[in-house]
Design a protein around this motif. Sequence first.
Motif, PDB file in Angstrom:
ATOM      1  N   TYR A 200       0.809  -1.218   0.000  1.00  0.00           N
ATOM      2  CA  TYR A 200       0.000   0.000   0.000  1.00  0.00           C
ATOM      3  C   TYR A 200       0.843   1.268   0.000  1.00  0.00           C
ATOM      4  O   TYR A 200       0.315   2.355  -0.288  1.00  0.00           O
ATOM      5  N   VAL A 201       2.119   1.136   0.314  1.00  0.00           N
ATOM      6  CA  VAL A 201       3.004   2.305   0.311  1.00  0.00           C
ATOM      7  C   VAL A 201       3.008   2.967  -1.059  1.00  0.00           C
ATOM      8  O   VAL A 201       3.151   4.187  -1.179  1.00  0.00           O
ATOM      9  N   GLN A 202       2.806   2.170  -2.117  1.00  0.00           N
ATOM     10  CA  GLN A 202       2.723   2.724  -3.475  1.00  0.00           C
ATOM     11  C   GLN A 202       1.566   3.709  -3.602  1.00  0.00           C
ATOM     12  O   GLN A 202       1.670   4.714  -4.329  1.00  0.00           O
ATOM     13  N   LEU A 203       0.469   3.432  -2.912  1.00  0.00           N
ATOM     14  CA  LEU A 203      -0.674   4.353  -2.923  1.00  0.00           C
ATOM     15  C   LEU A 203      -0.370   5.607  -2.117  1.00  0.00           C
ATOM     16  O   LEU A 203      -0.662   6.728  -2.533  1.00  0.00           O
ATOM     17  N   TRP A 204       0.207   5.412  -0.926  1.00  0.00           N
ATOM     18  CA  TRP A 204       0.458   6.549  -0.028  1.00  0.00           C
ATOM     19  C   TRP A 204       1.410   7.560  -0.663  1.00  0.00           C
ATOM     20  O   TRP A 204       1.364   8.744  -0.335  1.00  0.00           O
ATOM     21  N   GLN A 205       2.272   7.097  -1.573  1.00  0.00           N
ATOM     22  CA  GLN A 205       3.264   7.994  -2.166  1.00  0.00           C
ATOM     23  C   GLN A 205       2.643   9.079  -3.044  1.00  0.00           C
ATOM     24  O   GLN A 205       3.294  10.067  -3.375  1.00  0.00           O
ATOM     25  N   PHE A 206       1.385   8.924  -3.399  1.00  0.00           N
ATOM     26  CA  PHE A 206       0.702   9.959  -4.173  1.00  0.00           C
ATOM     27  C   PHE A 206       0.366  11.180  -3.309  1.00  0.00           C
ATOM     28  O   PHE A 206       0.222  12.283  -3.834  1.00  0.00           O
ATOM     29  N   PHE A 207       0.250  10.984  -1.994  1.00  0.00           N
ATOM     30  CA  PHE A 207      -0.391  11.988  -1.152  1.00  0.00           C
ATOM     31  C   PHE A 207       0.580  13.023  -0.600  1.00  0.00           C
ATOM     32  O   PHE A 207       1.697  12.717  -0.204  1.00  0.00           O
ATOM     33  N   ASP A 208       0.067  14.278  -0.586  1.00  0.00           N
ATOM     34  CA  ASP A 208       0.871  15.416  -0.138  1.00  0.00           C
ATOM     35  C   ASP A 208       0.736  15.678   1.355  1.00  0.00           C
ATOM     36  O   ASP A 208       1.675  16.153   1.989  1.00  0.00           O
ATOM     37  N   VAL A 209      -0.445  15.417   1.921  1.00  0.00           N
ATOM     38  CA  VAL A 209      -0.673  15.633   3.346  1.00  0.00           C
ATOM     39  C   VAL A 209      -1.470  14.475   3.923  1.00  0.00           C
ATOM     40  O   VAL A 209      -2.206  13.783   3.207  1.00  0.00           O
ATOM     41  N   LEU A 210      -1.329  14.273   5.225  1.00  0.00           N
ATOM     42  CA  LEU A 210      -2.094  13.274   5.966  1.00  0.00           C
ATOM     43  C   LEU A 210      -2.888  13.979   7.056  1.00  0.00           C
ATOM     44  O   LEU A 210      -2.329  14.770   7.820  1.00  0.00           O
ATOM     45  N   ILE A 211      -4.184  13.684   7.119  1.00  0.00           N
ATOM     46  CA  ILE A 211      -5.048  14.212   8.175  1.00  0.00           C
ATOM     47  C   ILE A 211      -5.665  13.023   8.897  1.00  0.00           C
ATOM     48  O   ILE A 211      -6.243  12.129   8.272  1.00  0.00           O
ATOM     49  N   GLN A 212      -5.528  13.008  10.226  1.00  0.00           N
ATOM     50  CA  GLN A 212      -5.929  11.844  11.009  1.00  0.00           C
ATOM     51  C   GLN A 212      -6.973  12.231  12.051  1.00  0.00           C
ATOM     52  O   GLN A 212      -6.790  13.186  12.817  1.00  0.00           O
ATOM     53  N   LEU A 213      -8.101  11.488  12.066  1.00  0.00           N
ATOM     54  CA  LEU A 213      -9.125  11.646  13.099  1.00  0.00           C
ATOM     55  C   LEU A 213      -8.839  10.611  14.180  1.00  0.00           C
ATOM     56  O   LEU A 213      -8.753   9.412  13.895  1.00  0.00           O
ATOM     57  N   GLN A 214      -8.695  11.072  15.414  1.00  0.00           N
ATOM     58  CA  GLN A 214      -8.275  10.171  16.485  1.00  0.00           C
ATOM     59  C   GLN A 214      -9.236  10.270  17.667  1.00  0.00           C
ATOM     60  O   GLN A 214      -9.500  11.368  18.165  1.00  0.00           O
TER      61      GLN A 214
END
Length: 308
Positions: A200-214
């Motif tokens: 899945y790291v191949q998918l994550w490499q597209f993304f510029d920012v990460l927003i996490q709901l915790q």
Amino acid sequence: MAAVEHIVSHILYHFSTSQKPFFVALQGPQGSGKSYLSARVQEHLSNAPHSLRVAVLSIDDLYLSHESLKSLALNNPTNPLWRGRGQPGTHDIDLGITILTSLKQGQADVELPRFDKSLFDGEGDRLPMDGTGTVIKQPPTVDVVIMEGWFVGFHPIPATELDERWNGIWKEEREILSLTEDIVGHKEDILAVNDKLKGYVQLWQFFDVLIQLQPLQLTESTAVATSRYSVVYKWRLEQEHAMKAKNGGKGMPDSAVRLFVDRYIPGYVFFGDTSSAVTKSGGISRWMDKSLIITIDEGRNVVRCSRF
């Protein structure tokens, strides 16, 4: 500020200095409001004064077909984590890469995949990509792409760290939530999922920012040991009831929802600490200083925000 305002502000701040399309990863547990917030953010950014073109997709819509999910379970009969959809290993990564690549290139129309969770008594199945789904018209290239999902941005961890968590925080969570290994798996099952997560790291490499709901950890205000994931069961049950109210009752019974959520808890415990992963490895260093954690209470109200 409401969660949607925090998310919009974070996107606009980084969008102003980035190339189009701007890729946003939105992670949060089941029922935390990811789909709702994604739709609200899309609406906000699409309207004046921003007037941006925004595409929203869920990693859930990348699930394998019902037949392929059944095959995965049959081929791994001792791993309870693959007895249905959800875990790393149950998605069509190649399809995801194709969709994101097409959106990034912006040269042709893109139909977004769909997965209907109400089919097969709640086991779900992918719907055909026959032009009846959402089609993103291109060119021009969209401005923002949002992918939401329960483990979007999660990275595999070293075997040594997995061992530490197995004997530490995972042991504590199993006891608090009364989880049994016949439902949530043995260590080798977690290792198998950890190995699948590498793809899945191949998918994550597209993304510029990460927003996490915790979810808020309640141990700060009580002497009784609690799990931050206890509320996920309540949220996911509410989600299932809402879906069944709209589709005539098709979906999982309450008992199945409980077992369904049980299988997700290992993922949160072993792979969900993304801020820690940033400091321990270079795996997601591309998101350093671009990531946002929004802590929410049981009512999904914002308690605090932090950046890393």
